[in-house]
Design a protein around this motif. Structure first.
Motif, PDB file in Angstrom:
ATOM      1  N   SER A 733      14.414  47.785  21.965  1.00  0.00           N
ATOM      2  CA  SER A 733      13.459  46.684  22.110  1.00  0.00           C
ATOM      3  C   SER A 733      12.432  46.823  20.999  1.00  0.00           C
ATOM      4  CB  SER A 733      12.755  46.756  23.476  1.00  0.00           C
ATOM      5  OG  SER A 733      11.802  47.805  23.476  1.00  0.00           O
ATOM      6  N   PRO A 734      11.560  45.835  20.827  1.00  0.00           N
ATOM      7  CA  PRO A 734      10.516  45.954  19.797  1.00  0.00           C
ATOM      8  C   PRO A 734       9.563  47.129  20.012  1.00  0.00           C
ATOM      9  CG  PRO A 734      10.791  43.657  20.430  1.00  0.00           C
ATOM     10  CD  PRO A 734      11.618  44.463  21.381  1.00  0.00           C
ATOM     11  N   TYR A 735       9.530  47.677  21.228  1.00  0.00           N
ATOM     12  CA  TYR A 735       8.656  48.835  21.459  1.00  0.00           C
ATOM     13  C   TYR A 735       9.120  50.066  20.687  1.00  0.00           C
ATOM     14  CZ  TYR A 735       6.816  46.197  25.459  1.00  0.00           C
ATOM     15  OH  TYR A 735       6.240  45.243  26.258  1.00  0.00           O
ATOM     16  N   VAL A 736      10.424  50.177  20.440  1.00  0.00           N
ATOM     17  CA  VAL A 736      10.979  51.402  19.860  1.00  0.00           C
ATOM     18  C   VAL A 736      10.339  51.712  18.513  1.00  0.00           C
ATOM     19  CG1 VAL A 736      13.067  52.496  18.945  1.00  0.00           C
ATOM     20  CG2 VAL A 736      13.164  51.220  21.096  1.00  0.00           C
ATOM     21  N   VAL A 737      10.345  50.734  17.608  1.00  0.00           N
ATOM     22  CA  VAL A 737       9.806  51.005  16.278  1.00  0.00           C
ATOM     23  C   VAL A 737       8.281  51.128  16.319  1.00  0.00           C
ATOM     24  CG1 VAL A 737      11.714  50.026  14.974  1.00  0.00           C
ATOM     25  CG2 VAL A 737       9.876  48.518  15.748  1.00  0.00           C
ATOM     26  N   ALA A 738       7.637  50.450  17.276  1.00  0.00           N
ATOM     27  CA  ALA A 738       6.181  50.581  17.391  1.00  0.00           C
ATOM     28  C   ALA A 738       5.810  52.007  17.787  1.00  0.00           C
ATOM     29  CB  ALA A 738       5.641  49.582  18.413  1.00  0.00           C
ATOM     30  N   PHE A 739       6.533  52.576  18.747  1.00  0.00           N
ATOM     31  CA  PHE A 739       6.289  53.965  19.146  1.00  0.00           C
ATOM     32  C   PHE A 739       6.638  54.915  18.004  1.00  0.00           C
ATOM     33  CE2 PHE A 739       5.817  52.301  23.337  1.00  0.00           C
ATOM     34  CZ  PHE A 739       5.224  53.277  24.114  1.00  0.00           C
ATOM     35  N   SER A 740       7.779  54.677  17.369  1.00  0.00           N
ATOM     36  CA  SER A 740       8.224  55.570  16.293  1.00  0.00           C
ATOM     37  C   SER A 740       7.242  55.572  15.137  1.00  0.00           C
ATOM     38  CB  SER A 740       9.608  55.145  15.797  1.00  0.00           C
ATOM     39  OG  SER A 740      10.574  55.275  16.822  1.00  0.00           O
ATOM     40  N   SER A 741       6.729  54.404  14.767  1.00  0.00           N
ATOM     41  CA  SER A 741       5.814  54.322  13.628  1.00  0.00           C
ATOM     42  C   SER A 741       4.498  55.027  13.923  1.00  0.00           C
ATOM     43  CB  SER A 741       5.557  52.860  13.249  1.00  0.00           C
ATOM     44  OG  SER A 741       4.844  52.180  14.270  1.00  0.00           O
ATOM     45  N   GLN A 742       4.172  55.167  15.211  1.00  0.00           N
ATOM     46  CA  GLN A 742       2.968  55.899  15.596  1.00  0.00           C
ATOM     47  C   GLN A 742       3.287  57.358  15.928  1.00  0.00           C
ATOM     48  OE1 GLN A 742       0.322  53.836  18.331  1.00  0.00           O
ATOM     49  NE2 GLN A 742       1.103  51.844  17.688  1.00  0.00           N
ATOM     50  N   LYS A 743       4.510  57.765  15.534  1.00  0.00           N
ATOM     51  CA  LYS A 743       4.944  59.161  15.687  1.00  0.00           C
ATOM     52  C   LYS A 743       4.898  59.629  17.132  1.00  0.00           C
ATOM     53  CE  LYS A 743       3.749  60.484  10.943  1.00  0.00           C
ATOM     54  NZ  LYS A 743       3.548  59.124  10.489  1.00  0.00           N
ATOM     55  N   LYS A 744       5.312  58.734  18.015  1.00  0.00           N
ATOM     56  CA  LYS A 744       5.392  59.076  19.429  1.00  0.00           C
ATOM     57  C   LYS A 744       6.855  59.182  19.851  1.00  0.00           C
ATOM     58  CE  LYS A 744       0.894  57.226  20.656  1.00  0.00           C
ATOM     59  NZ  LYS A 744       0.115  56.366  21.567  1.00  0.00           N
ATOM     60  N   PRO A 745       7.161  60.052  20.821  1.00  0.00           N
ATOM     61  CA  PRO A 745       8.560  60.284  21.207  1.00  0.00           C
ATOM     62  C   PRO A 745       9.236  59.019  21.716  1.00  0.00           C
ATOM     63  CG  PRO A 745       7.115  61.981  22.104  1.00  0.00           C
ATOM     64  CD  PRO A 745       6.225  60.929  21.537  1.00  0.00           C
ATOM     65  N   VAL A 746      10.481  58.839  21.297  1.00  0.00           N
ATOM     66  CA  VAL A 746      11.313  57.721  21.738  1.00  0.00           C
ATOM     67  C   VAL A 746      12.673  58.277  22.147  1.00  0.00           C
ATOM     68  CG1 VAL A 746      12.546  55.643  21.030  1.00  0.00           C
ATOM     69  CG2 VAL A 746      10.183  55.991  20.291  1.00  0.00           C
ATOM     70  N   MET A 747      13.133  57.908  23.338  1.00  0.00           N
ATOM     71  CA  MET A 747      14.473  58.288  23.771  1.00  0.00           C
ATOM     72  C   MET A 747      15.172  57.039  24.300  1.00  0.00           C
ATOM     73  SD  MET A 747      15.807  61.036  26.634  1.00  0.00           S
ATOM     74  CE  MET A 747      15.318  62.449  25.661  1.00  0.00           C
ATOM     75  N   LEU A 748      16.308  56.710  23.686  1.00  0.00           N
ATOM     76  CA  LEU A 748      17.095  55.572  24.137  1.00  0.00           C
ATOM     77  C   LEU A 748      18.111  56.031  25.173  1.00  0.00           C
ATOM     78  CD1 LEU A 748      17.736  53.683  20.777  1.00  0.00           C
ATOM     79  CD2 LEU A 748      15.965  53.272  22.477  1.00  0.00           C
ATOM     80  N   CYS A 749      18.365  55.177  26.163  1.00  0.00           N
ATOM     81  CA  CYS A 749      19.343  55.506  27.206  1.00  0.00           C
ATOM     82  C   CYS A 749      20.710  55.746  26.590  1.00  0.00           C
ATOM     83  CB  CYS A 749      19.447  54.366  28.208  1.00  0.00           C
ATOM     84  SG  CYS A 749      17.988  54.138  29.224  1.00  0.00           S
ATOM     85  N   ASP A 750      21.330  56.815  26.971  1.00  0.00           N
ATOM     86  CA  ASP A 750      22.678  57.129  26.509  1.00  0.00           C
ATOM     87  C   ASP A 750      23.595  57.133  27.724  1.00  0.00           C
ATOM     88  OD1 ASP A 750      25.006  58.018  25.432  1.00  0.00           O
ATOM     89  OD2 ASP A 750      24.168  59.828  24.506  1.00  0.00           O
ATOM     90  N   TYR A 751      24.371  56.075  27.879  1.00  0.00           N
ATOM     91  CA  TYR A 751      25.223  55.948  29.061  1.00  0.00           C
ATOM     92  C   TYR A 751      26.486  56.780  28.968  1.00  0.00           C
ATOM     93  CZ  TYR A 751      22.260  52.284  30.885  1.00  0.00           C
ATOM     94  OH  TYR A 751      21.192  51.590  31.393  1.00  0.00           O
ATOM     95  N   SER A 752      26.658  57.434  27.834  1.00  0.00           N
ATOM     96  CA  SER A 752      27.811  58.336  27.707  1.00  0.00           C
ATOM     97  C   SER A 752      27.504  59.705  28.307  1.00  0.00           C
ATOM     98  CB  SER A 752      28.193  58.508  26.232  1.00  0.00           C
ATOM     99  OG  SER A 752      27.150  59.158  25.525  1.00  0.00           O
ATOM    100  N   VAL A 753      26.213  59.938  28.650  1.00  0.00           N
ATOM    101  CA  VAL A 753      25.814  61.230  29.198  1.00  0.00           C
ATOM    102  C   VAL A 753      25.857  61.168  30.717  1.00  0.00           C
ATOM    103  CG1 VAL A 753      23.944  62.906  29.370  1.00  0.00           C
ATOM    104  CG2 VAL A 753      24.348  61.701  27.214  1.00  0.00           C
ATOM    105  N   GLU A 754      26.546  62.106  31.334  1.00  0.00           N
ATOM    106  CA  GLU A 754      26.603  62.181  32.786  1.00  0.00           C
ATOM    107  C   GLU A 754      25.275  62.698  33.319  1.00  0.00           C
ATOM    108  OE1 GLU A 754      28.912  61.231  34.882  1.00  0.00           O
ATOM    109  OE2 GLU A 754      30.261  60.524  33.313  1.00  0.00           O
ATOM    110  N   LEU A 755      24.769  62.060  34.349  1.00  0.00           N
ATOM    111  CA  LEU A 755      23.492  62.469  34.930  1.00  0.00           C
ATOM    112  C   LEU A 755      23.732  63.245  36.209  1.00  0.00           C
ATOM    113  CD1 LEU A 755      21.501  59.175  34.437  1.00  0.00           C
ATOM    114  CD2 LEU A 755      21.315  61.263  33.110  1.00  0.00           C
ATOM    115  N   ASP A 756      23.051  64.374  36.334  1.00  0.00           N
ATOM    116  CA  ASP A 756      23.163  65.186  37.551  1.00  0.00           C
ATOM    117  C   ASP A 756      22.057  64.811  38.534  1.00  0.00           C
ATOM    118  OD1 ASP A 756      25.303  66.575  36.461  1.00  0.00           O
ATOM    119  OD2 ASP A 756      23.936  67.946  35.383  1.00  0.00           O
TER     120      ASP A 756
END
Length: 756
Positions: A733-756
Motif C-alpha cells: 500500500s502507499p504506507y509501505v514507502v512512507a514508512f521505509s523512507s522514514q527508516k521505520k520497519p516494514v514487514m509485508l505479509c508472506d502467505y508462503s510462511v506457515e504460521l504456528d
C-alpha cells in the motif's frame, strides 16, 4: 477542475521534495484525466492506470513523486469507442494528438491535451491554477495476442516492417522504387490496396491504419493473453504478455485527490512487471522533467521575457539593522523612564507643598501605568505569563498611588511617596526581567504537517529560561498569476487549519500579532517563497524580506528532511531551484539542513544562482542541524496493520485463517504494542466488487477484535501516519514507502510462511 490550496502546497514524499510548480503540473494533468474519466463513466468505457501511474497509484497513492506524467490504458474496443465520442464530449479547448491529427506523432497511442497552445489569458489562468503550459494524458492501447508465440512473432514482424517503412518515408531516406516495392509486398501479404497517390504523410497514415488493423485482428474469445503491442511486444516479444483475466475485475483506488481504476490483481501485475515494486529505485530515464520546462524555455525565447519568479541582487545579503522604534521594548523603556520622571516630579511637588499639582501628577502616573498595562496585555496577551507579572506589578504601583492620593484627598499630610517609589522599582525590575531582558522567539508555521519540522526547535526554545515563545499558524493564500489574493475572510481563516495543529500549544492569531511591536529576537520560518510561489503566498507582512527588518535573526528550517540526493539526481536538482533559490533562504540569517551533503547541494545551487563569488557566504550561513534537537519518542510501540483488497483476489483460500493467526501473534507479542487496523483502499464498496462475502468476513474480524484501533482516512496523509507509527505490517500500500523512507520497519505479509 481547480485544485485546493492544500493540494498545491510543497511537500516531501519518500524523501523527495515536490514544490508547488510541480503540483501545478499535476493539477492540470489531473484535470485532463477528470474529463477522460467523465466521458468513460458516461459511456461505460473501461480504462486503467498504467505504467508509472499504475505503480504510483498503488505504491504512493498518486503520482510517483519524481514523475509528472499520467498514463492510462484501454483495451482496443474501449479505445475505439472512446475515439467515437471524445471529439463531441471533450471540452472545446481540448485536443487529441495521434498519428492522424498531430504532425510527427508516429506512435500507436493517443494523448489528450488540455489546449491547442499555451494560454496566458486571465480567466484561463484562474481556472488552471496559474499554469499556462500544455498538459496531457497518454492513452496506451492493449490488444489481444495470439496464443501461439510463433504466430504472434510473425504478426509483430509484419507490424515492424510497416513501422520501419514509415520511418524511412518520414526521414526521406528512401526512393520511390523502394517505397513501391515495399507497398506491393505489404498489399500482397495483407490483401490491401494501399496506393502512393498523395503526400508522404497521407501514405504514412494509411500504413499506420493498416498496422492498427493487424494489431486488432485477434479477438477476445480467441485468446487468454493481452499486451501493449507498441512498443512492448514489438520490443520484448510475447513473453511480456499478461493474462486477459487480470483485467476482468476493476476497482478504484486513491490517486491524489481523486480515484483511478486499476485491475484488482494489481499486486500480482506490478510484481510481475517490476519485481519488488515497493522498493524505491529512483531512476530517471523517461521524458524531460518537468514536461513543461521546454515550453517555458520556448516562450522565453519567443517573448524575450524571463519567467523566473525570483532573481538575485547582491543587496539582498546586506543585513538591515532592525527597526525597534515602535517595539514594545522601546516603548516599555520609555514608559518606565517617564514614570520615574513623573515620580521625581511628584516628590518635588510634595516637598514644595504644591498639593494641587501633586494630585494631577499622581493621576498622570496612574493613567500612564494603566495605559502601559493595557498595551502589554494587548501586545502579549492577557494570559501571557510575562505580561501577567508586569501587569501585576503595575497594578500594585497603581494601588500605592491610590493610597497616596487618598491621603491627599482627605486633607491629611503625606510624609513622602516612598510607597509608590518601592512599587515603581518593582515595576522596573519586572519590566527588565519580563520584557527588556526576556528573549522573544517567533515560530511562523504554514500548516499542521509542516509544523512538525519546527516542533523540535519549539521544544528546545520553551525549555530556555526567560524566553517568551509565540507560535503563529499562518494561512496559505491562493493568488492569481499577478499575485493578487482573492479569498474571503472566512476562506483565509479556514486556510489556517488551526484545529489540525497539536493540542497543548498556546497559538497566537497571526492577524493580532504586530511584528513591528514585538520585534522578536529570533524568528523560525519554513516557507521559502515570499511572493515567488506561482500559486500560493502567506500574508505579506510575514515575508522573510519584511520580517528581517524587525528581528536580529531569521532561522530557516526546511518543511521536512529529504533523501540524500547527489549532483546526478536530475529531478532533485531541478526542484532544488524552486525551494532553495528563494527569498526565505536568501534573506534568512541561518539555514539549518540535515547533513553536510545537503548543505553542499544548497551551496552549489545558491552559488550558481547568485554568483560563484557568494559561495563562502552561503557556506557560512548554512549549518547542519544539532543532533540534540530531536522529536520526543513514544514509549508504547505503535504498529499499523494494513489489509489490502488484493488479498481477496490472490489469497482467497487462506486469507481468513491467516488474518486470525496474525492478530493472535500481534496480541501475544512481547512488550507493549499498540496495534491499529487499516485497509487499502479505504472505500469498502471497492472490496465488495471483488468478493462481497469474503470482504464482509474480513471487516467482521476487524470489528470484533478487541484492543485494536481502526485508522480511517489515513491515505490522505500517509507521510504523517508514518511519522506517528513505529512500524508497518501487512499488504502492499502507499504506507509501505512512507514508512521505509522514514527508516521505520516494514514487514509485508508472506502467505508462503506457515504460521504456528
Amino acid at each position: 477542475m481547480e485544485r485546493s490550496i492544500d493540494f498545491l502546497r510543497d511537500e516531501v514524499r519518500c524523501g523527495f521534495y515536490i514544490p508547488t510548480a510541480i503540483k501545478q503540473a499535476w493539477a492540470v494533468t489531473l484535470a485532463v484525466l477528470d474529463e477522460i474519466d467523465r466521458i468513460c463513466e458516461e459511456n461505460d468505457i473501461k480504462y486503467f492506470a498504467d505504467w508509472g501511474t499504475f505503480l504510483g497509484a498503488v505504491r504512493h497513492g498518486g503520482f510517483v513523486p519524481w514523475d509528472d506524467d499520467l498514463d492510462i490504458c484501454m483495451l482496443r474496443e474501449d479505445y475505439n469507442r472512446f475515439r467515437e465520442v471524445c471529439d463531441e464530449e471533450l471540452p472545446d479547448e481540448f485536443v487529441i494528438h495521434d498519428y492522424e491529427r498531430k504532425e510527427d506523432h508516429w506512435l500507436f497511442l493517443a494523448r489528450v491535451v488540455n489546449n491547442e497552445k499555451m494560454c496566458f489569458e486571465d480567466e484561463y489562468l484562474k481556472t488552471h491554477n496559474n499554469f499556462p503550459w500544455l498538459a496531457g494524458v497518454d492513452i496506451f492501447i492493449k490488444d489481444y495476442l495470439y496464443e501461439d508465440d510463433e504466430k504472434e512473432i510473425a504478426r509483430d514482424q509484419d507490424i515492424m516492417h510497416i513501422v520501419a517503412l514509415v520511418d524511412l518515408i518520414n526521414d526521406g531516406n528512401v526512393d520511390a522504387k523502394v517505397i513501391q516495392s515495399n507497398l506491393e509486398e505489404i498489399n500482397r501479404r495483407h490483401n490491401t490496396n494501399i496506393r502512393n497517390d498523395g503526400t508522404n504523410r497521407e501514405l504514412c497514415i494509411k500504413l499506420y491504419r493498416l498496422a492498427e488493423r493487424i494489431m486488432s485482428e485477434v479477438k477476445s474469445d480467441e485468446t487468454s493473453r493481452i499486451g501493449q503491442i507498441f512498443p512492448m511486444i514489438l520490443k520484448s516479444g510475447p513473453g511480456v504478455a499478461e493474462k486477459k483475466e487480470l483485467y476482468d475485475d476493476v476497482i478504484r483506488i486513491p490517486f491524489e485527490d481523486i480515484t483511478i481504476p486499476v485491475p484488482a490483481a494489481y499486486n500480482r501485475m506490478l510484481t510481475s512487471r517490476y519485481g519488488n515494486y515497493t522498493e524505491i529505485h529512483k531512476v530517471w530515464s523517461g521524458h524531460d522533467y518537468p514536461f513543461f520546462e521546454g515550453q517555458r524555455e520556448e516562450m522565453e525565447e519567443l517573448s524575450g521575457e524571463d519567467f523566473s519568479r525570483f532573481t538575485f541582487d547582491k543587496s539582498m545579503i546586506d543585513r538591515p539593522v532592525p527597526d525597534m522604534a515602535n517595539s514594545l521594548k522601546t516603548t516599555a523603556r520609555e514608559c518606565v523612564n517617564e514614570l520615574y520622571r513623573l515620580h521625581e516630579l511628584a516628590s518635588k511637588l510634595l516637598s514644595d507643598n504644591n498639593i494641587e499639582e501633586l494630585i494631577n501628577c499622581i493621576n498622570e502616573e496612574q493613567q500612564l501605568a494603566v495605559d502601559f498595562g493595557t498595551l502589554i496585555e494587548n501586545d502579549k496577551g492577557e494570559d501571557n505569563t510575562f505580561a501577567k507579572d508586569v501587569v501585576a506589578n503595575l497594578q500594585k504601583f497603581c494601588d500605592a498611588l491610590w493610597e497616596e492620593y487618598q491621603v491627599l484627598e482627605r486633607g491629611e499630610e503625606l510624609s513622602d511617596v516612598s510607597l509608590s517609589k518601592e512599587a515603581l522599582d518593582n515595576v522596573n525590575d519586572s519590566v527588565n526581567i519580563n520584557i527588556l531582558e526576556c528573549k522573544e522567539i517567533l515560530f511562523l508555521s504554514i500548516g499542521p504537517s509542516e509544523w512538525k519540522s519546527l516542533y523540535p526547535y519549539y521544544v528546545r526554545e520553551i525549555e530556555q529560561d526567560n524566553t517568551d515563545v509565540y507560535v503563529l499558524p499562518l494561512p496559505l493564500l491562493k493568488k492569481d498569476y499577478y499575485g493578487n489574493v482573492n479569498m474571503t475572510e472566512d476562506e483565509i481563516q479556514e486556510a489556517v487549519h488551526i484545529a489540525e495543529y497539536p493540542e497543548g500549544i498556546n497559538y497566537t492569531n497571526w492577524f493580532d500579532y504586530d511584528i513591528s511591536i514585538h520585534c522578536p529576537d529570533k524568528v523560525y520560518i519554513h516557507n521559502p517563497y515570499d511572493e515567488t510561489n506561482p500559486c500560493l503566498a502567506v500574508p505579506a507582512n510575514y515575508f522573510a524580506s519584511n520580517i528581517r527588518h524587525f528581528t536580529d535573526n531569521i532561522t530557516y528550517i526546511p518543511i521536512a528532511e529529504t533523501s540524500e540526493f547527489k549532483e546526478d539526481d536530475i529531478v532533485d536538482q531541478y526542484n532544488l531551484k524552486h525551494y532553495v533559490t528563494a527569498p526565505g533562504i536568501v534573506y534568512a540569517d541561518e539555514v539549518i539542513v540535515q547533513s553536510e551533503n545537503i548543505k553542499n547541494q544548497y551551496v552549489n545551487a545558491l552559488s550558481s544562482f547568485a554568483g560563484e563569488d557568494t559561495r563562502d557566504y552561503w557556506r557560512n550561513k548554512i549549518k547542519m542541524k544539532d543532533e540534540s534537537v530531536k522529536p520526543t519518542e513514544n514509549g508504547t510501540k505503535k504498529i499499523l496493520y494494513c489489509i489490502g483488497v488484493n488479498e481477496l483476489y490472490e489469497k482467497k483460500d487462506v486469507l481468513i485463517e491467516s488474518i486470525k493467526n496474525r492478530i493472535e501473534i500481534l496480541k501475544n507479542a512481547e512488550g507493549d504494542l499498540d496495534v491499529t487496523f487499516t485497509i487499502f483502499p479505504e472505500d469498502k464498496t471497492q472490496w465488495k466488487h471483488v468478493d462481497e462475502a469474503l470482504s464482509d468476513e474480513v471487516f467482521g474480524i476487524m470489528d470484533n477484535t478487541t484492543g485494536f484501533d481502526f485508522l480511517e482516512n489515513g491515505l490522505s496523509k500517509v507521510e504523517e501516519v508514518a511519522g506517528e507509527y513505529d512500524a508497518y505490517y501487512g499488504s502492499p500500500s502507499p504506507y509501505v514507502v512512507a514508512f521505509s523512507s522514514q527508516k521505520k520497519p516494514v514487514m509485508l505479509c508472506d502467505y508462503s510462511v506457515e504460521l504456528d
